[in-house]
Design an enzyme around this catalytic site. Sequence first.
Site, PDB file in Angstrom:
ATOM      1  N   HIS A  79     -26.671  31.751   3.163  1.00 16.92           N
ATOM      2  CA  HIS A  79     -26.396  32.064   4.677  1.00 16.92           C
ATOM      3  C   HIS A  79     -27.337  33.090   5.013  1.00 16.92           C
ATOM      4  O   HIS A  79     -27.689  33.984   3.988  1.00 16.92           O
ATOM      5  CB  HIS A  79     -24.961  32.731   4.786  1.00 16.92           C
ATOM      6  CG  HIS A  79     -23.730  31.632   4.496  1.00 16.92           C
ATOM      7  ND1 HIS A  79     -23.283  30.922   5.366  1.00 16.92           N
ATOM      8  CD2 HIS A  79     -22.910  31.765   3.205  1.00 16.92           C
ATOM      9  CE1 HIS A  79     -22.294  30.324   4.721  1.00 16.92           C
ATOM     10  NE2 HIS A  79     -21.994  30.646   3.719  1.00 16.92           N
ATOM     11  N   CYS A 106     -17.465  24.652   0.039  1.00  9.74           N
ATOM     12  CA  CYS A 106     -18.148  26.006  -0.415  1.00  9.74           C
ATOM     13  C   CYS A 106     -18.238  26.080  -2.032  1.00  9.74           C
ATOM     14  O   CYS A 106     -18.869  27.180  -2.346  1.00  9.74           O
ATOM     15  CB  CYS A 106     -17.546  27.066   0.033  1.00  9.74           C
ATOM     16  SG  CYS A 106     -17.499  27.125   2.189  1.00  9.74           S
ATOM     17  N   GLU A 144     -21.427  35.170   8.658  1.00 12.37           N
ATOM     18  CA  GLU A 144     -22.320  34.124   8.131  1.00 12.37           C
ATOM     19  C   GLU A 144     -22.985  33.410   8.998  1.00 12.37           C
ATOM     20  O   GLU A 144     -23.831  32.462   8.622  1.00 12.37           O
ATOM     21  CB  GLU A 144     -21.365  33.147   7.384  1.00 12.37           C
ATOM     22  CG  GLU A 144     -20.322  33.890   6.248  1.00 12.37           C
ATOM     23  CD  GLU A 144     -19.565  32.734   5.543  1.00 12.37           C
ATOM     24  OE1 GLU A 144     -19.284  32.889   4.408  1.00 12.37           O
ATOM     25  OE2 GLU A 144     -19.440  31.634   6.208  1.00 12.37           O
ATOM     26  N   HIS A 152     -31.738  38.056  -0.930  1.00 13.99           N
ATOM     27  CA  HIS A 152     -32.512  37.062  -1.540  1.00 13.99           C
ATOM     28  C   HIS A 152     -32.032  37.020  -2.885  1.00 13.99           C
ATOM     29  O   HIS A 152     -32.692  37.069  -3.982  1.00 13.99           O
ATOM     30  CB  HIS A 152     -33.940  37.530  -1.681  1.00 13.99           C
ATOM     31  CG  HIS A 152     -34.556  37.025  -0.281  1.00 13.99           C
ATOM     32  ND1 HIS A 152     -34.619  37.866   0.817  1.00 13.99           N
ATOM     33  CD2 HIS A 152     -35.191  35.795   0.304  1.00 13.99           C
ATOM     34  CE1 HIS A 152     -35.061  37.147   1.982  1.00 13.99           C
ATOM     35  NE2 HIS A 152     -35.323  35.885   1.488  1.00 13.99           N
ATOM     36  N   HIS A 157     -24.394  32.114  -2.474  1.00  9.63           N
ATOM     37  CA  HIS A 157     -23.298  32.239  -3.184  1.00  9.63           C
ATOM     38  C   HIS A 157     -22.482  31.045  -3.499  1.00  9.63           C
ATOM     39  O   HIS A 157     -22.952  29.967  -3.056  1.00  9.63           O
ATOM     40  CB  HIS A 157     -22.490  33.241  -2.481  1.00  9.63           C
ATOM     41  CG  HIS A 157     -21.733  32.668  -1.275  1.00  9.63           C
ATOM     42  ND1 HIS A 157     -20.572  32.901  -0.919  1.00  9.63           N
ATOM     43  CD2 HIS A 157     -22.159  31.835  -0.197  1.00  9.63           C
ATOM     44  CE1 HIS A 157     -20.057  32.433   0.337  1.00  9.63           C
ATOM     45  NE2 HIS A 157     -21.089  31.665   0.833  1.00  9.63           N
ATOM     46  N   HIS A 169     -24.606  27.560  -2.116  1.00  6.59           N
ATOM     47  CA  HIS A 169     -25.441  27.465  -0.865  1.00  6.59           C
ATOM     48  C   HIS A 169     -25.674  28.861  -0.285  1.00  6.59           C
ATOM     49  O   HIS A 169     -25.186  30.002  -0.894  1.00  6.59           O
ATOM     50  CB  HIS A 169     -24.454  26.809   0.065  1.00  6.59           C
ATOM     51  CG  HIS A 169     -23.176  27.443   0.496  1.00  6.59           C
ATOM     52  ND1 HIS A 169     -22.082  27.469  -0.464  1.00  6.59           N
ATOM     53  CD2 HIS A 169     -22.736  28.102   1.576  1.00  6.59           C
ATOM     54  CE1 HIS A 169     -21.203  28.301   0.054  1.00  6.59           C
ATOM     55  NE2 HIS A 169     -21.442  28.634   1.196  1.00  6.59           N
TER      56      HIS A 169
END
Length: 173
Positions: free
Chosen positions: A32, A26, A159, A70, A18, A30
């Site tokens: 999680h 952020c 996260e 994914h 996201h 990247h």
Amino acid sequence: MKILINGIQSNLRFSSAHIIPGHSSCGFIHGHSYFVDVEIEGERAGEFEFVVDFKDVKGYTKELCNTLDHRLLIPIFNDLIEFKEFNPSEDSIDELVNSKVARFKIAGKGYSVPSEDCVFLELPYTSAEELSKYFAEKLASKLAEKYDNLTSVSVCVNEGIGQGAVYTKSLVE
């Protein structure tokens, strides 16, 4: 009475990429490995005097996790994302879902991503806070189809170990 489901131990998890447009760290794509904890309050009811059947909660939550797993999570109601050939306030989200490629810009950077690799969410951000609200509302709606004894659904989207956000959806007026 309250029931609790631990996301790590119940395998309620998903891995997604996201971006938080405008955020200093952020604001880059990247990812999680998320896990989802669920807490439900209500009265005991039914033949077995359950608040809710754990199997139902885990099944519904896992379905939601699987839809995000994914994939690149894209919040369509973020004013910092400029979509090409899509206007979130006028067009149906189905147009993005059914397109072959999602094209958008964030802070002048252009992205072209296969739509099948994305999940387009009717959210302003894909933060843990917004994802916990998304999960709680979806789960509450699904459980309300079968249960009328529940008073609240709380979901924590983590996260990582030690950091997550909790949203509580009240089911009483």
